[in-house]
Design an enzyme around this catalytic site. Structure first.
Site, short mmCIF file in Angstrom:
data_model
loop_
_atom_site.label_atom_id
_atom_site.label_comp_id
_atom_site.label_asym_id
_atom_site.label_seq_id
_atom_site.Cartn_x
_atom_site.Cartn_y
_atom_site.Cartn_z
N LYS A 68 0.78 -1.74 -0.02
CA LYS A 68 -0.11 0.04 -0.55
C LYS A 68 1.11 1.37 0.21
O LYS A 68 0.55 2.11 -0.47
CB LYS A 68 -1.04 0.21 1.68
CG LYS A 68 -1.00 1.43 1.58
CD LYS A 68 -2.38 1.15 3.02
CE LYS A 68 -2.11 2.36 4.65
NZ LYS A 68 -1.59 2.91 3.97
N ASN A 69 1.81 1.01 0.29
CA ASN A 69 3.02 2.06 1.26
C ASN A 69 3.60 2.92 -0.45
O ASN A 69 4.67 3.37 0.27
CB ASN A 69 3.12 2.07 2.23
CG ASN A 69 2.25 2.16 3.43
OD1 ASN A 69 0.85 2.26 3.34
ND2 ASN A 69 2.58 2.98 4.75
N CYS A 89 -5.94 8.68 9.45
CA CYS A 89 -6.30 7.88 10.54
C CYS A 89 -6.26 8.65 11.76
O CYS A 89 -5.18 9.43 12.21
CB CYS A 89 -5.40 6.61 10.81
SG CYS A 89 -6.21 5.18 9.86
N ARG A 113 -0.26 14.04 13.16
CA ARG A 113 -0.35 14.19 11.23
C ARG A 113 0.23 15.14 10.34
O ARG A 113 0.15 15.33 9.47
CB ARG A 113 -1.19 12.90 10.27
CG ARG A 113 -1.42 11.75 11.16
CD ARG A 113 -1.13 10.85 11.22
NE ARG A 113 -0.27 10.29 10.11
CZ ARG A 113 -1.22 9.57 9.78
NH1 ARG A 113 -1.23 8.77 9.46
NH2 ARG A 113 -0.51 9.02 7.80
N PRO A 114 0.77 16.10 11.51
CA PRO A 114 1.20 17.67 11.02
C PRO A 114 2.34 17.57 9.21
O PRO A 114 2.68 16.36 9.21
CB PRO A 114 1.74 18.10 11.79
CG PRO A 114 2.28 16.86 12.36
CD PRO A 114 2.13 16.07 12.78
N ASP A 127 4.00 20.44 8.67
CA ASP A 127 5.49 21.79 8.57
C ASP A 127 6.35 21.23 7.88
O ASP A 127 6.53 21.94 7.12
CB ASP A 127 5.62 21.36 10.08
CG ASP A 127 5.98 20.60 10.88
OD1 ASP A 127 5.67 19.06 10.87
OD2 ASP A 127 6.67 20.34 11.37
N ASP A 157 3.90 0.28 12.27
CA ASP A 157 2.85 -0.05 11.04
C ASP A 157 2.48 -1.55 11.89
O ASP A 157 1.38 -2.12 12.03
CB ASP A 157 2.90 -0.23 9.72
CG ASP A 157 2.23 1.22 9.37
OD1 ASP A 157 3.25 1.80 8.02
OD2 ASP A 157 2.22 2.37 9.68
N ILE A 185 6.31 6.93 16.97
CA ILE A 185 6.28 7.90 16.01
C ILE A 185 5.44 8.47 15.60
O ILE A 185 5.02 9.83 15.63
CB ILE A 185 6.34 6.61 14.39
CG1 ILE A 185 8.15 5.62 14.93
CG2 ILE A 185 5.66 7.21 12.76
CD1 ILE A 185 9.46 6.29 14.41
N ARG A 205 -8.43 -0.40 4.29
CA ARG A 205 -7.58 0.43 3.10
C ARG A 205 -6.41 0.25 3.40
O ARG A 205 -5.80 0.28 2.66
CB ARG A 205 -7.27 1.87 4.78
CG ARG A 205 -8.93 2.17 4.82
CD ARG A 205 -8.37 3.75 6.21
NE ARG A 205 -7.21 4.32 4.75
CZ ARG A 205 -6.84 5.63 5.72
NH1 ARG A 205 -7.27 5.83 6.45
NH2 ARG A 205 -5.62 6.35 4.93
C1 EPZ Z 1 3.64 6.79 6.55
O1 EPZ Z 1 2.88 7.79 6.80
C2 EPZ Z 1 2.68 6.21 6.55
N1 EPZ Z 1 1.56 6.10 5.18
C3 EPZ Z 1 2.82 5.10 7.63
O2 EPZ Z 1 1.95 4.24 6.96
C4 EPZ Z 1 3.76 4.61 8.71
O3 EPZ Z 1 3.08 4.33 10.28
C5 EPZ Z 1 4.71 6.76 8.79
O4 EPZ Z 1 5.21 6.97 7.31
C6 EPZ Z 1 6.05 5.87 9.49
O5 EPZ Z 1 6.52 4.68 8.77
C7 EPZ Z 1 2.41 6.22 3.90
O6 EPZ Z 1 3.38 5.59 3.38
C8 EPZ Z 1 1.12 6.19 2.89
P1 EPZ Z 1 5.35 10.38 8.24
P2 EPZ Z 1 3.47 9.31 6.91
O7 EPZ Z 1 5.88 11.41 8.48
O8 EPZ Z 1 4.63 9.88 5.85
C9 EPZ Z 1 5.77 13.32 12.19
C10 EPZ Z 1 -0.39 2.80 7.27
O9 EPZ Z 1 -0.68 2.76 8.50
N2 EPZ Z 1 5.89 14.73 11.12
O10 EPZ Z 1 7.08 9.20 8.57
O11 EPZ Z 1 2.30 10.52 7.47
C11 EPZ Z 1 4.76 12.56 12.09
O12 EPZ Z 1 3.63 13.43 13.12
C12 EPZ Z 1 0.22 3.98 8.24
O13 EPZ Z 1 -0.16 1.96 6.80
C13 EPZ Z 1 5.90 15.80 10.86
O14 EPZ Z 1 5.50 16.11 12.58
O15 EPZ Z 1 4.89 9.55 7.96
C14 EPZ Z 1 4.20 11.55 12.96
O16 EPZ Z 1 4.90 11.70 14.17
C15 EPZ Z 1 0.64 4.80 8.88
N3 EPZ Z 1 5.45 16.46 10.36
C16 EPZ Z 1 6.03 11.27 12.23
O17 EPZ Z 1 6.36 12.33 11.53
C17 EPZ Z 1 5.53 16.31 8.50
O18 EPZ Z 1 6.00 17.51 8.12
C18 EPZ Z 1 5.92 10.30 11.09
O19 EPZ Z 1 5.73 10.88 9.95
C19 EPZ Z 1 5.54 14.72 8.81
C20 EPZ Z 1 5.46 14.08 9.63
#
Ligand code: EPZ
Length: 418
Positions: free
Chosen positions: A22-23, A116, A121-122, A124, A305, A327, A397
């Site tokens: 999916k990812n 979810c 999920r910021p 920034d 995950d 995370i 999903r």
């Molecule tokens: C991806 O989400 C995956 N989704 C998530 O899988 C996965 O859990 C996550 O990466 C971590 O491996 C997809 O690929 C579609 P991140 P993503 O940006 O990109 C913080 C599933 O169940 N952050 O690496 O949203 C954020 O708050 C899903 O398949 C900021 O602070 O994850 C989090 O604490 C759930 N600012 C951490 O980073 C930002 O601008 C990880 O987020 C972006 C993120």
């Protein structure tokens, strides 16, 4: 609202072929919007999030058709650069369309992303990076409005190795002026799959899988053909299902190299694991040992995950296991539902202490997010008696035909619609 009815206690035995990731498929479909030609993408799983992504591509003016596991995207004529908030709210990953649309159209307007309820999920890091590349961004009335005459390659350091931010920068950099270097980039295998696809489209991406990724902007891109990598989270979920039910399962197509942290934890819990070029086999020894501590980390650390399915397994282990979710700040929504099945779990902030119990009891439980829902299915497979898992719209999903896959390995599971 559908729900799954599960009669627990049947050992899972058999063979499954793991679905496409999916990812990986979500960012790759977004990238196809910037190809300016026809992309043929194989091994696409049938998931709600994939359907929503296809709807976004069609809203942008792409011609999309699905032929079995293959999705063909023609982005020759993008007629729009806007994604309405209704679609954006459907899932978090829609934010990576920003980079792809800016590469294709030099302007983009997307609703604030949803996702979810596992945390704030910021975005920034996404916004700051795109601004560094010369994008003017304003956020008003729930929309993110971007414009940029010419994207500018530049060095970008990520404070956190965000998967989505890394992908967005890659998508915005492929046709930018000059070279973009991402330091502290995410290293997930799905990033490598995206880089493979972008390079097949004529991009010049180097270093994917390491924490330094370099993208040299090119003049033009073109259509490409690609096969999506296997889903490492779904594969581990099925291995855990065999372990918790005392069974034996072979997951064909799974890449053990993507799952070192999870396989190591499963071995510590007593699994007998055999890897070969065709996949991974797990055999249970009939009991489950506790795992000392699981700390979720960016790849190649323990994946967030798979935290909740592992917690379901730990709930019936001999001994106490400790989890630390580093995370996301709200990824223990499954705990109350596991406790309803008889689990002994105490949550303190980001930590959860799981004291293994002799066995779980079937109950009516509710999924509130994708992986927590999968954890409830895993627990129900081992619980005594009948469980009802509702909230399957979350599980669907990320898991293609979860009840069909599990039933083929001997589980007593069926979906009741409505
Ligand atoms: C991806 O989400 C995956 N989704 C998530 O899988 C996965 O859990 C996550 O990466 C971590 O491996 C997809 O690929 C579609 P991140 P993503 O940006 O990109 C913080 C599933 O169940 N952050 O690496 O949203 C954020 O708050 C899903 O398949 C900021 O602070 O994850 C989090 O604490 C759930 N600012 C951490 O980073 C930002 O601008 C990880 O987020 C972006 C993120």
């Amino acid at each position: 609202m559908d729900r799954l009815i599960i009669e627990g206690g049947m050992p899972l035995c058999g063979e499954l072929r793991v679905q496409g990731a999916k990812n990986a498929v979500l960012p790759i479909l977004a990238a196809a919007a910037a190809a300016g030609g026809e992309c043929v993408i194989h091994n696409c799983p049938r998931l709600r999030d994939v359907e929503k992504t296809v709807m976004i591509l069609e809203q942008l003016g792409c011609d999309v058709k699905r032929e079995g596991g293959t999705i063909v995207v023609n982005s020759k004529e993008l007629t729009d650069c806007r994604i309405d908030e209704g679609l954006m709210r459907e899932m978090r990953s829609s934010i990576i369309f920003l980079g792809a649309i800016l590469t294709a159209c030099s302007r983009a307007e997307v609703g604030m992303p949803g996702g979810c309820p596992i945390g704030l999920r910021p975005i920034d890091l996404h916004i700051a990076s795109l601004k560094k590349m010369g994008v003017s961004i304003c956020e008003e009335h729930g929309y993110i409005k971007c414009s940029c005459a010419r994207l500018r390659g530049c060095p970008i350091h990520l404070d956190f190795p965000s998967v989505g931010a890394t992908e967005n920068i890659m998508l915005a950099a492929v046709k930018a002026d000059g070279v973009t270097t991402i330091t502290n980039a995410a290293r997930e295998p799905e990033i490598c799959d995206l880089a493979l696809f972008l390079n097949a489209m004529g991009a010049r991406v180097k270093g994917a899988g390491s924490s330094v990724i370099t993208i040299e902007g090119v003049e033009s891109l073109h259509g490409a053909e690609h096969t999506i990598m296997p889903d490492r989270i779904v594969a581990q979920t099925y291995l855990i299902s065999a372990m918790i039910t005392g069974g034996r399962i072979r997951v064909c197509g799974a890449e053990a190299v993507h799952m070192r942290a999870g396989l190591s934890a499963l071995s510590e819990m007593g699994a007998v694991i055999t890897e070969d070029s065709g996949g991974i086999e797990l055999k249970s020894r009939g009991s489950v040992k506790s795992v000392h501590i699981i700390r979720t980390m960016p790849y190649p650390g323990f994946p967030t995950d798979i935290q909740s399915p592992f917690m379901a397994l730990a709930a019936v282990a001999d001994g106490t296991s400790v989890f630390v979710e580093n995370i996301f700040e709200n990824r223990y929504r499954h705990v109350d539902e596991l406790v309803r099945m008889g689990a002994d779990i105490k949550v303190e902030g980001r930590s959860a202490v799981v004291r293994g119990v002799k066995g779980l009891l079937g109950a009516n439980v509710e999924a509130y997010e994708l992986r927590g829902g999968a954890a409830l299915v895993v627990a129900a497979l081992a619980a005594e008696g009948r469980s009802t898992v509702s909230g399957t719209e979350y599980i669907d999903r990320g898991y293609e035909d979860i009840e069909g896959c599990l039933a083929r390995c001997g589980a007593s599971i069926r979906r009741v619609c409505g």
